[in-house]
Scaffold this motif. Structure first.
Motif, mmCIF file in Angstrom:
data_model
loop_
_atom_site.group_PDB
_atom_site.id
_atom_site.type_symbol
_atom_site.label_atom_id
_atom_site.label_comp_id
_atom_site.label_asym_id
_atom_site.label_seq_id
_atom_site.Cartn_x
_atom_site.Cartn_y
_atom_site.Cartn_z
ATOM 1 N N ALA A 86 16.065 26.114 44.214
ATOM 2 C CA ALA A 86 16.875 27.280 44.572
ATOM 3 C C ALA A 86 17.931 27.567 43.515
ATOM 4 N N ALA A 114 18.113 32.491 48.678
ATOM 5 C CA ALA A 114 17.096 31.455 48.830
ATOM 6 C C ALA A 114 17.482 30.559 49.997
ATOM 7 N N TYR A 127 19.048 36.841 44.313
ATOM 8 C CA TYR A 127 18.207 36.373 45.405
ATOM 9 C C TYR A 127 19.031 35.632 46.445
ATOM 10 N N VAL A 183 12.518 33.342 50.114
ATOM 11 C CA VAL A 183 13.366 34.050 49.148
ATOM 12 C C VAL A 183 13.317 35.547 49.427
ATOM 13 N N PHE A 226 10.712 34.166 40.145
ATOM 14 C CA PHE A 226 10.114 34.302 41.477
ATOM 15 C C PHE A 226 8.609 34.082 41.406
#
Length: 711
Positions: free
Chosen positions: A69, A48, A46, A90, A79
């Motif tokens: 994060a 963030a 991810y 995100v 998530f």
């Protein structure tokens, strides 16, 4: 990455008596994100974007915090556990990233407790993404390091011992300010508190004595040190307005156990201990183009302290200035380091130490500028025997010791080893090779104490040195004693009979020259006692003066771009100016203290403020701060108390904007009493820090007693 948890917990339990502590460690390790992500090849990466500077419990709300994060990219927070508003911050990304989009008025993240370790490989935490960050501007001209906007620090009254903990490969920390991370655990034999700490996973995220874990430092496929970590463009230990913070961090970057770490283009200042310190392993570490200034304020005084496995490490192109001890201190390390193209100046502010202290074999110190050191230039110890250390191409100036000093085992005092034991005699037996650093390679000797410059200013130089060695001849700065090897003039090869000769130009009557010898199998020698250059018709040589200290400073602001030049106008004629009147200022000399105290009283603060004004108005003045006590208590206790008093005065001055390169600390304890009496008034007068002003002109120093503190 899997760990045999049962074996690990049993090993810890056998070493630590506190059951509560064992339970805490077990919980922390079981919750470690790196264990949660063990061998999981399907973890989603991810990006963030943090939009809140708050800290605290992870919860689904309208803002994404740094703690949330980190948990998300580590995999310990899913998530789906984020609120819909947080999810908008995100996105799925090819590699894990944490970026910033904080409000301009809320860019300081105050941590309530330690953050989770960064345990996902390839993670980038990038403070340069914060709106307003300008990578083109730097407040310093020497090395351009942009000012961060995002700050990570400890919340007020919260003891947070570590800023970021790195336990995975290829993590990058960029463009952040971190400071205020310390702990009550000050022992050097513990995993140190630091702004950034790098180690393999089994180290619990707290400070524990290393002895308790001595058996756990075994590397296997599940316990590999992080590789390829990059720390760049950060400000560590210093606020974004270039001040010393109220709470100083213990260390800057602790490379406790890592491989091929890169620390580049950072500004690292105002730590209690070293700016960079290594532990078990720092193999292949690169420290490149950093500004390391004013560290070692309360503990380990050296700017860079290298221990453990440091093979193939490199320290290059750094500015290391105004630290309390050595610029680089290598102690009982395994492997060798290359130290080259650095500028080391004004170090040794609290302890007289060499600018570079070497222990071990095969280190290379090349092409550095080493100046204004309250100690020697390079010292090589002989415990253990340290050989094949090459010291070449360096420029030295204004040292309180030899440019290169090879210790012998006959001189075992602390100062002998940290600051050198002075010139060695010529080696007269094979045994000398075993008790002196660099195999006791002999210092070159000139055939004459004086050489004469001819009509074309060419000077023929002759001397002796170890057969087969290379001799480098230098111009020496300083008018007395050995001086400093300031400018390399030429090189000669020593023949098999131990003789060398060369012709040198660009020498003037009054110049002094010295030489060093290098044999690859031995290392580099100490400098020869200087010879004097005379003119053919010169009866009294011109002395070569010591290089002056003018406006001592580590850093300068960048040069502003000049506007287009206008055609010069003819200025009106002015009457001849009178020579300026000499400066006439009165400035206090002594700062007084209460019995057995080292803190600055309100009355003493007012006295210090007068001194600060003089120092601000006269930037060429440097001071020595001499700590003193009365004659009660032991010598050792009084030496330490006097040092604490001098340090308190220095710290007060630093916080008021007086740069550390302008101040040197000396501790005299009870050895220099102002008065020999035994009354309470006599004792109060002796409990002082005496400010010794250097390079002063027209300043009248007064002894004031308005801050005397009677018992």
């Amino acid at each position: 990455m899997q760990i045999d948890m049962l074996d690990y917990f049993n090993a810890i339990s056998s070493r630590i008596k506190s059951n509560k502590l064992v339970l805490l460690i077990c919980v922390l390790l079981m919750l470690s994100p790196r264990n949660v992500l063990a061998n999981n090849q399907n973890v989603v990466a991810y990006k963030a974007i943090i939009n809140s500077n708050k800290d605290g419990t992870i919860k689904a709300d309208t803002e994404l915090t740094l703690r949330e994060a980190i948990a998300l990219v580590n995999g310990s927070l899913s998530f789906a556990q984020l609120s819909s508003t947080e999810q908008q911050q995100v996105t799925v990304h090819p590699s894990p990233r944490i970026e910033f989009n904080l409000s301009a008025a809320e860019t300081i993240i105050e941590l309530e407790e330690v953050l989770p370790p960064l345990s996902i490989a390839g993670l980038v935490i990038d403070g340069t993404t914060q709106p307003g960050y300008d990578a083109t501007k730097s407040p310093t001209a020497e090395i351009k390091i942009p000012k961060p906007i995002v700050t990570i620090t400890a919340a007020k009254e919260a003891e947070v011992f570590r800023g970021l903990t790195i336990v995975a490969d290829n993590i990058t920390i960029r463009g952040l300010s971190l400071y205020g991370f310390s702990s009550e655990h000050r022992e050097t034999q513990s995993t140190p508190p630091a702004d950034i700490f790098i180690a393999h996973t089994f180290i619990p995220p707290h400070t524990f004595k290393l002895k308790a874990f001595a058996g756990e430092f075994i590397e296997d496929q599940n316990r590999q040190p992080p590789k390829g970590v990059i720390i760049e463009n950060n400000w560590l230990g210093i606020t974004t307005d270039e001040k010393m913070p109220v709470v100083t961090s213990a260390f800057g970057v602790s490379v406790f156990n890592a491989v091929e770490t890169i620390i580049r283009n950072n500004r690292i200042s105002y730590h209690d201990g070293s700016a960079i310190i290594t532990g078990i392993k720092a193999q292949g570490m690169q420290v490149i183009e950093n500004i390391i200034l004013g560290n070692g304020l309360a503990g380990m005084p050296d700017a860079i302290r290298l221990d453990g496995i440091i093979d193939q490490s490199e320290i290059r192109s750094n500015l290391i200035c105004a630290n309390d001890g050595s610029a680089v201190f290598i102690f009982k390390a395994i492997g060798s380091a290359t130290i080259h193209k650095n500028s080391f100046k004004f170090n040794g502010r609290r302890f007289r130490r060499a600018a570079i202290y070497l222990m071990g074999n095969d280190h290379q110190v090349k092409d550095n500028q080493i100046s204004y050191q309250s100690g020697a230039g390079v010292v090589i110890t002989s415990y253990p025997q340290s050989d094949r250390n090459l010291i070449t191409g360096n420029q030295f100036a204004n040292l309180e010791g030899l440019s290169i000093d090879l210790n012998t085992r006959h001189n075992v005092g602390v100062q002998d080893f940290q600051n050198g034991d002075g010139p060695n005699p010529q080696r007269n037996s094979g045994n000398r090779r075993l008790d002196t650093a660099n195999a006791a390679i002999n210092t070159p000797q000139f055939l004459s104490p004086e050489f004469y410059a001819g009509i074309n200013t060419t000077v023929g130089i002759d001397g002796t040195a170890d057969p087969g060695s290379q001799v480098d001849v230098y111009r020496v700065s300083g008018k007395d004693g050995y001086g400093s090897l300031n400018q390399q003039l030429g090189t000669a090869k020593v023949n098999d009979k131990g003789r060398f000769s060369l012709n040198l130009g660009d020498l003037q009557p009054g110049d002094r020259i010295s030489a060093i010898a290098t044999l690859p199998e031995n290392g580099t020698s100490e400098p020869a006692y200087p010879a004097l250059i005379r003119g053919l018709n010169s009866q009294s040589p011109i002395t070569n003066p010591q290089l002056p200290i003018t406006n001592p400073q580590c850093l300068t602001p960048p040069i502003a771009e000049k506007p287009p030049e206008k055609p010069p106008e003819k200025p009106p004629e002015k009457p001849p100016e009178k020579p300026p009147e000499p400066i006439r200022l009165k400035v206090p000399k002594n700062i007084h203290f209460a019995l057995d105290k080292s803190n600055i009283s309100p009355r003493s603060a007012k006295v210090l403020d007068k001194i600060i004004k003089v120092l601000r108005d006269n930037p060429s003045i440097v001071v020595e701060l001499h700590g003193h006590t009365d004659k009660r208590a032991s010598d050792a206790y009084n030496q330490a108390l006097a040092a604490r008093r001098a340090k308190s005065v220095r710290d007060y001055l630093i916080r008021q904007g007086i740069t550390p390169e302008r101040m040197t600390i000396r501790s005299y304890g009870e050895t220099q009493l102002l008065t020999a009496g035994i009354s309470k008034l006599d004792h109060a007068r002796n409990r002082r820090v005496e400010v010794i002003f250097k390079d002063i002109g027209g300043i009248e120093v007064i002894v004031q007693e308005e801050d005397l503190q009677l018992e």
